[in-house]
Scaffold this motif. Structure first.
Motif, PDB file in Angstrom:
ATOM      1  N   CYS A   1      -4.292   1.391  -2.914  1.00  0.00           N
ATOM      2  CA  CYS A   1      -3.286   0.318  -2.971  1.00  0.00           C
ATOM      3  C   CYS A   1      -3.783  -0.832  -3.834  1.00  0.00           C
ATOM      4  O   CYS A   1      -3.026  -1.420  -4.622  1.00  0.00           O
ATOM      5  CB  CYS A   1      -2.971  -0.180  -1.568  1.00  0.00           C
TER       6      CYS A   1
ATOM      7  N   CYS B   1      -1.749  -3.985  -5.211  1.00  0.00           N
ATOM      8  CA  CYS B   1      -1.299  -4.569  -3.936  1.00  0.00           C
ATOM      9  C   CYS B   1      -2.371  -5.485  -3.351  1.00  0.00           C
ATOM     10  O   CYS B   1      -3.565  -5.318  -3.600  1.00  0.00           O
ATOM     11  CB  CYS B   1      -1.021  -3.458  -2.924  1.00  0.00           C
TER      12      CYS B   1
ATOM     13  N   PHE C   1      -1.336  -3.710   5.984  1.00  0.00           N
ATOM     14  CA  PHE C   1      -0.126  -3.991   5.198  1.00  0.00           C
ATOM     15  C   PHE C   1      -0.531  -4.171   3.737  1.00  0.00           C
ATOM     16  O   PHE C   1      -1.236  -5.135   3.407  1.00  0.00           O
ATOM     17  CB  PHE C   1       0.581  -5.249   5.723  1.00  0.00           C
TER      18      PHE C   1
ATOM     19  N   ARG D   1       0.735  -5.026   0.148  1.00  0.00           N
ATOM     20  CA  ARG D   1       1.926  -5.770  -0.307  1.00  0.00           C
ATOM     21  C   ARG D   1       1.998  -5.809  -1.821  1.00  0.00           C
ATOM     22  O   ARG D   1       1.022  -6.148  -2.495  1.00  0.00           O
ATOM     23  CB  ARG D   1       1.854  -7.201   0.232  1.00  0.00           C
ATOM     24  N   ARG D   2       3.158  -5.417  -2.359  1.00  0.00           N
ATOM     25  CA  ARG D   2       3.445  -5.519  -3.790  1.00  0.00           C
ATOM     26  C   ARG D   2       4.345  -6.721  -3.959  1.00  0.00           C
ATOM     27  O   ARG D   2       5.437  -6.768  -3.386  1.00  0.00           O
ATOM     28  CB  ARG D   2       4.140  -4.261  -4.302  1.00  0.00           C
TER      29      ARG D   2
ATOM     30  N   ASP E   1       8.375 -14.327  -3.443  1.00  0.00           N
ATOM     31  CA  ASP E   1       7.484 -13.874  -2.373  1.00  0.00           C
ATOM     32  C   ASP E   1       7.719 -14.582  -1.057  1.00  0.00           C
ATOM     33  O   ASP E   1       7.109 -14.277  -0.059  1.00  0.00           O
ATOM     34  CB  ASP E   1       6.020 -14.033  -2.803  1.00  0.00           C
TER      35      ASP E   1
ATOM     36  N   PRO F   1       9.687  -9.017   3.403  1.00  0.00           N
ATOM     37  CA  PRO F   1       9.428  -7.777   2.669  1.00  0.00           C
ATOM     38  C   PRO F   1      10.322  -6.634   3.135  1.00  0.00           C
ATOM     39  O   PRO F   1      10.799  -6.623   4.275  1.00  0.00           O
ATOM     40  CB  PRO F   1       7.972  -7.462   3.006  1.00  0.00           C
TER      41      PRO F   1
ATOM     42  N   MET G   1       9.751  -2.893   4.004  1.00  0.00           N
ATOM     43  CA  MET G   1       8.518  -2.217   4.398  1.00  0.00           C
ATOM     44  C   MET G   1       8.731  -0.702   4.511  1.00  0.00           C
ATOM     45  O   MET G   1       9.824  -0.244   4.887  1.00  0.00           O
ATOM     46  CB  MET G   1       8.068  -2.784   5.750  1.00  0.00           C
TER      47      MET G   1
ATOM     48  N   PRO H   1       9.418  -8.855  -1.797  1.00  0.00           N
ATOM     49  CA  PRO H   1       8.153  -8.091  -1.805  1.00  0.00           C
ATOM     50  C   PRO H   1       8.371  -6.747  -1.106  1.00  0.00           C
ATOM     51  O   PRO H   1       9.296  -6.611  -0.284  1.00  0.00           O
ATOM     52  CB  PRO H   1       7.180  -8.969  -1.027  1.00  0.00           C
TER      53      PRO H   1
ATOM     54  N   GLU I   1       6.213  -3.700   1.063  1.00  0.00           N
ATOM     55  CA  GLU I   1       4.937  -3.452   1.752  1.00  0.00           C
ATOM     56  C   GLU I   1       4.852  -1.992   2.211  1.00  0.00           C
ATOM     57  O   GLU I   1       5.869  -1.375   2.535  1.00  0.00           O
ATOM     58  CB  GLU I   1       4.795  -4.374   2.990  1.00  0.00           C
TER      59      GLU I   1
END
Ligand code: HGY
Ligand code: MN
Ligand code: MN
Ligand code: MN
Length: 410
Positions: free
Chosen positions: A49, A54, A65, A67-68, A73, A77, A79, A119, A121
């Motif tokens: 990741c 991420c 988690f 996260r991209r 932001d 998110p 997910m 975002p 995730e």
């Protein structure tokens, strides 16, 4: 949304790479929750990741988690995710597919240079299986507010090691609070773990919900005695009493068809010596049904029968329901997003109810949630022979991509 497609080979290669961690001779996986092998699997996921750009957060239950970042932001998110822990004789895909399909969605967004508004995730939920630490789905349960944190951390394995101790030992006792934050939507991709999709020749299962579960721990205590001189009429054989209850568990399951499931999966007989009459037997019961009223009727029948056996035979009995997870209905819009994704991609699909429990069942309480099923060979899972095809796994991942992007761009 551009007509994006995941890279099926890359997903497959990641699954095969992850499967080497805890790989068994029969081609399965044994990565019990919070063991060193679970840590290795987690570390590999985190590395992949981070390579995909991420950022990583870990909460106090060890949930990971990845996260991209989105354009904004501050938005909640979207997910994806599932679990990396396995059964003792587990397969390569149960849980792992949902986690690595989430990673593949991230990698695909990177390939196409797509920046989503929200975002995105990918979550790894701790101890979904409930095999080493009961109950199942305990960390997603804490995230959803079903269990409090102390309960979750105090869950112990049969050697008395707690989740809190094991999280610290493997370096995944995170700082983040567990739950309490807004999630725009959660999608879990998973193999069906049953025979329906394969039998109906469907590629995608549009999961409408999951059946309810009740888990019990029962200890029957009789009297240890010599297998030779003790006359049959004077025995308090705990295994004979337990066996009657095991047979009744099966009868209750058979008499509540269709759908009811009834399983005794764990049984310890003490002292487990061939020429000593068993003095104590500990065993577990796993009841399931999509209809809560029937599930509670199964509960009542089991309690009544177990009490009858104990009273008639003069046995002591400890009977504890350790877990109750009611039947679940997933969010209609998320279910529709899965169905639309299958339609757009032209995959044969059908609505289905999950026989297994999943982290999605708990996350459904705090976020709009949907699940995507793909077939597994002969419907076999929780078995080292668990198998799925690269094509079906890629199809499920494409549907996940569609559902997530659709939610993350509006
Ligand atoms: O038991 C289940 O349904 C899941 O594998 N935890
Ligand atoms: Mn699973
Ligand atoms: Mn499982
Ligand atoms: Mn359709």
């Amino acid at each position: 949304m551009k007509n994006m497609n995941v890279t099926g080979d890359r997903l497959w290669d990641s699954l095969m790479e992850m499967a080497k961690i805890g790989g068994t001779e029969k081609g399965g996986c044994c990565r019990l929750a919070l063991t060193d092998l679970d840590r290795q699997g987690r570390d590999l996921f985190v590395k992949w990741c981070e390579q995909a750009g991420c950022t990583i957060k870990v909460d106090k239950m060890g949930n990971i988690f990845a996260r991209r970042a989105g354009e904004d932001d501050s938005l909640p998110p979207v997910m994806m995710g599932s679990h990396l822990d396995t059964q003792p004789t587990g397969g390569k895909y149960d849980g792992v597919f949902g986690v690595l399909a989430g990673l593949e969605v991230v990698r695909t967004l990177n390939d196409y240079g797509v920046r989503t508004r929200h975002p995105v995730e990918v979550a790894v939920w701790t101890n979904e299986e409930g095999s080493r630490f009961a109950p199942a789905m305990v960390a997603s349960g804490v995230f959803a507010g079903v269990f409090d944190l102390d309960y979750g951390l105090s869950r112990a394995d049969l050697d008395g090691k707690t989740m809190g101790e094991e999280l610290a030992r493997i370096g995944y006792a995170g700082e983040e609070e567990v739950g309490g934050r807004e999630i725009k939507a959660f999608f879990e991709a998973h193999i069906e773990q049953g025979p329906i999709l394969e039998h109906e020749e469907k590629t995608i299962g549009v999961v409408k919900g999951a059946q309810g579960q009740r888990w019990y721990e029962i200890t029957v205590t009789g009297q240890e005695a010599h297998a030779g001189p003790t006359p049959m009429a004077r025995r308090k054989d705990a295994l004979v009493a337990a066996s009657k209850i095991v047979t009744e568990v099966n009868r209750i399951g058979l008499d509540n068809q269709p759908y009811a499931c009834a399983t005794v999966g764990l049984l310890n007989c003490s002292p487990n010596s061939r020429n000593t009459i068993p003095g104590e037997v500990f065993f577990t019961v796993d009841f399931r049904h999509p209809d809560d009223a029937i599930l509670s009727r199964m509960d009542q029948e089991l309690r009544a029968y177990a009490n009858k056996i104990a009273e008639e035979g003069g046995f002591d009995m400890a009977f504890e329901q350790i877990w109750y997870s009611p039947p679940v209905e997933f969010d209609a819009d998320c279910v529709n997003a899965v169905r639309t994704g299958a339609d757009i991609a032209g995959y044969a699909h059908m609505d289905i109810i999950s026989g297994a429990g999943h982290d999605a069942c708990y996350i459904n309480r705090v976020a709009p949630t949907g699940m995507i099923f793909v077939p597994c060979e002969n419907g076999i899972s929780h078995n080292e022979e668990e198998e799925a095809t690269p094509e079906d796994l890629a199809a499920g991942c494409n549907v996940l991509l569609h559902a997530v992007v659709e939610r993350a761009t509006v």
